[in-house]
Motif scaffolding. Structure first.
Motif, PDB file in Angstrom:
ATOM      1  N   LEU A  42       0.837  -1.189   0.000  1.00 21.77           N
ATOM      2  CA  LEU A  42       0.000   0.000   0.000  1.00 21.77           C
ATOM      3  C   LEU A  42       0.881   1.250   0.000  1.00 21.77           C
ATOM      4  N   PRO A  43       0.430   2.324  -0.636  1.00 20.60           N
ATOM      5  CA  PRO A  43       1.238   3.554  -0.655  1.00 20.60           C
ATOM      6  C   PRO A  43       1.271   4.196   0.734  1.00 20.60           C
ATOM      7  N   ASP A  44       2.288   5.039   0.965  1.00 20.17           N
ATOM      8  CA  ASP A  44       2.399   5.753   2.228  1.00 20.17           C
ATOM      9  C   ASP A  44       1.250   6.735   2.359  1.00 20.17           C
ATOM     10  N   LEU A  45       0.815   6.950   3.580  1.00 21.87           N
ATOM     11  CA  LEU A  45      -0.226   7.927   3.822  1.00 21.87           C
ATOM     12  C   LEU A  45       0.338   9.331   3.633  1.00 21.87           C
ATOM     13  N   PRO A  46      -0.494  10.292   3.228  1.00 19.09           N
ATOM     14  CA  PRO A  46       0.010  11.645   2.976  1.00 19.09           C
ATOM     15  C   PRO A  46       0.679  12.292   4.183  1.00 19.09           C
ATOM     16  N   GLY A  47       0.230  12.004   5.408  1.00 17.40           N
ATOM     17  CA  GLY A  47       0.800  12.642   6.583  1.00 17.40           C
ATOM     18  C   GLY A  47       1.996  11.907   7.155  1.00 17.40           C
ATOM     19  N   ALA A  48       2.402  10.790   6.548  1.00 16.68           N
ATOM     20  CA  ALA A  48       3.504  10.002   7.094  1.00 16.68           C
ATOM     21  C   ALA A  48       4.833  10.722   6.880  1.00 16.68           C
ATOM     22  N   ALA A  49       5.761  10.484   7.782  1.00 19.79           N
ATOM     23  CA  ALA A  49       7.086  11.093   7.665  1.00 19.79           C
ATOM     24  C   ALA A  49       7.808  10.510   6.464  1.00 19.79           C
ATOM     25  N   ALA A  50       8.441  11.355   5.696  1.00 18.18           N
ATOM     26  CA  ALA A  50       9.120  10.920   4.473  1.00 18.18           C
ATOM     27  C   ALA A  50      10.615  10.761   4.712  1.00 18.18           C
ATOM     28  N   ASN A  51      11.230   9.861   3.981  1.00 15.45           N
ATOM     29  CA  ASN A  51      12.670   9.638   3.986  1.00 15.45           C
ATOM     30  C   ASN A  51      13.231   9.306   5.366  1.00 15.45           C
ATOM     31  N   GLY A  52      12.484   8.587   6.166  1.00 15.51           N
ATOM     32  CA  GLY A  52      12.981   8.145   7.460  1.00 15.51           C
ATOM     33  C   GLY A  52      13.075   9.235   8.505  1.00 15.51           C
ATOM     34  N   GLN A  53      12.521  10.402   8.240  1.00 17.27           N
ATOM     35  CA  GLN A  53      12.561  11.472   9.226  1.00 17.27           C
ATOM     36  C   GLN A  53      11.498  11.195  10.278  1.00 17.27           C
ATOM     37  N   GLU A  54      11.900  11.191  11.530  1.00 20.56           N
ATOM     38  CA  GLU A  54      10.952  10.950  12.602  1.00 20.56           C
ATOM     39  C   GLU A  54      10.469  12.283  13.145  1.00 20.56           C
ATOM     40  N   GLN A  55       9.177  12.324  13.421  1.00 16.02           N
ATOM     41  CA  GLN A  55       8.601  13.513  14.014  1.00 16.02           C
ATOM     42  C   GLN A  55       8.339  13.238  15.486  1.00 16.02           C
ATOM     43  N   THR A  56       8.613  14.207  16.316  1.00 16.18           N
ATOM     44  CA  THR A  56       8.321  14.069  17.731  1.00 16.18           C
ATOM     45  C   THR A  56       6.816  14.199  17.904  1.00 16.18           C
ATOM     46  N   PRO A  57       6.198  13.252  18.602  1.00 11.81           N
ATOM     47  CA  PRO A  57       4.748  13.328  18.756  1.00 11.81           C
ATOM     48  C   PRO A  57       4.347  14.513  19.622  1.00 11.81           C
ATOM     49  N   ASP A  58       3.223  15.110  19.278  1.00 11.83           N
ATOM     50  CA  ASP A  58       2.694  16.229  20.048  1.00 11.83           C
ATOM     51  C   ASP A  58       1.893  15.639  21.202  1.00 11.83           C
ATOM     52  N   ALA A  59       2.587  15.365  22.305  1.00 12.72           N
ATOM     53  CA  ALA A  59       1.965  14.676  23.431  1.00 12.72           C
ATOM     54  C   ALA A  59       2.093  15.512  24.694  1.00 12.72           C
ATOM     55  N   ASP A  60       1.104  15.349  25.578  1.00 14.33           N
ATOM     56  CA  ASP A  60       1.166  16.015  26.873  1.00 14.33           C
ATOM     57  C   ASP A  60       2.131  15.296  27.808  1.00 14.33           C
ATOM     58  N   LEU A  61       2.250  13.971  27.626  1.00 14.63           N
ATOM     59  CA  LEU A  61       3.089  13.150  28.492  1.00 14.63           C
ATOM     60  C   LEU A  61       3.810  12.122  27.623  1.00 14.63           C
ATOM     61  N   LYS A  62       5.112  11.984  27.828  1.00 21.52           N
ATOM     62  CA  LYS A  62       5.900  11.004  27.081  1.00 21.52           C
ATOM     63  C   LYS A  62       6.499  10.003  28.064  1.00 21.52           C
ATOM     64  N   VAL A  63       6.452   8.725  27.673  1.00 23.59           N
ATOM     65  CA  VAL A  63       7.054   7.668  28.477  1.00 23.59           C
ATOM     66  C   VAL A  63       8.267   7.185  27.702  1.00 23.59           C
ATOM     67  N   THR A  64       9.460   7.330  28.288  1.00 22.39           N
ATOM     68  CA  THR A  64      10.698   6.986  27.590  1.00 22.39           C
ATOM     69  C   THR A  64      10.970   5.490  27.687  1.00 22.39           C
ATOM     70  N   GLU A  65      12.002   5.052  26.985  1.00 22.44           N
ATOM     71  CA  GLU A  65      12.374   3.644  26.984  1.00 22.44           C
ATOM     72  C   GLU A  65      12.751   3.156  28.371  1.00 22.44           C
ATOM     73  N   GLY A  66      13.309   4.001  29.187  1.00 22.73           N
ATOM     74  CA  GLY A  66      13.676   3.635  30.546  1.00 22.73           C
ATOM     75  C   GLY A  66      12.510   3.682  31.515  1.00 22.73           C
ATOM     76  N   GLY A  67      11.334   4.065  31.028  1.00 21.21           N
ATOM     77  CA  GLY A  67      10.167   4.134  31.898  1.00 21.21           C
ATOM     78  C   GLY A  67       9.993   5.471  32.591  1.00 21.21           C
ATOM     79  N   ARG A  68      10.833   6.460  32.223  1.00 18.43           N
ATOM     80  CA  ARG A  68      10.697   7.790  32.832  1.00 18.43           C
ATOM     81  C   ARG A  68       9.525   8.525  32.198  1.00 18.43           C
ATOM     82  N   TRP A  69       8.894   9.420  32.957  1.00 15.60           N
ATOM     83  CA  TRP A  69       7.771  10.210  32.480  1.00 15.60           C
ATOM     84  C   TRP A  69       8.257  11.626  32.218  1.00 15.60           C
ATOM     85  N   LEU A  70       8.000  12.131  31.019  1.00 18.71           N
ATOM     86  CA  LEU A  70       8.411  13.484  30.644  1.00 18.71           C
ATOM     87  C   LEU A  70       7.181  14.329  30.338  1.00 18.71           C
ATOM     88  N   VAL A  71       7.122  15.487  30.962  1.00 13.63           N
ATOM     89  CA  VAL A  71       6.120  16.493  30.620  1.00 13.63           C
ATOM     90  C   VAL A  71       6.911  17.650  30.030  1.00 13.63           C
TER      91      VAL A  71
END
Length: 136
Positions: A48-77
């Motif tokens: 299937l083709p990529d969705l129009p809003g998907a990140a192109a060329n492997g560029q990652e976008q930081t999610p617009d989140a109120d709370l982030k849980v890191t790989e170590g289990g830490r909580w970031l606001v």
């Protein structure tokens, strides 16, 4: 006495034979539809083709989140690490017009997320949106 309704014209066939004759076109139609979908499924060999809003060329976008849980289990606001005691005071008020957006790293376990969600539920957050990222 005369019958008001004439007997049905069966042309000498029994009821079972007439039902079988009526089902034959339906069976043919189902068979043709089955063959169509088998052939159509074989034709689409491309992903299937990529969705129009998907990140192109492997560029990652930081999610617009109120709370982030890191790989170590830490909580970031924002960019600040918070603990369980300061978590609820660091977040926007519950029911502020949009659900609380939580982004979790791929390696975060369900047990860690469940602990977080129970803490948020005790703080009055009933509408939580878990942001996910599709794997590639």
């Amino acid at each position: 006495m005369t019958n008001l309704v004439p007997p049905p014209a069966t042309s000498g066939k029994s009821l079972l034979e007439r039902v079988e004759d009526a089902l034959l076109p339906l069976i043919n139609l189902v068979f043709l539809l089955l063959m169509f979908f088998i052939v159509a499924g074989q034709l689409a060999n491309e992903p299937l083709p990529d969705l129009p809003g998907a990140a192109a060329n492997g560029q990652e976008q930081t999610p617009d989140a109120d709370l982030k849980v890191t790989e170590g289990g830490r909580w970031l606001v924002g960019s600040t690490t918070v603990d369980e005691q300061n978590l609820l005071s660091s977040l926007p008020e519950p029911g502020a017009g949009h659900p609380l957006r939580v982004a979790a790293a791929e390696s975060v376990t369900m047990a860690a997320l469940e602990r977080l969600f129970r803490t948020l539920e005790r703080g009055g957050y009933n509408d939580i949106l878990l942001l996910t990222e599709s794997g590639s």
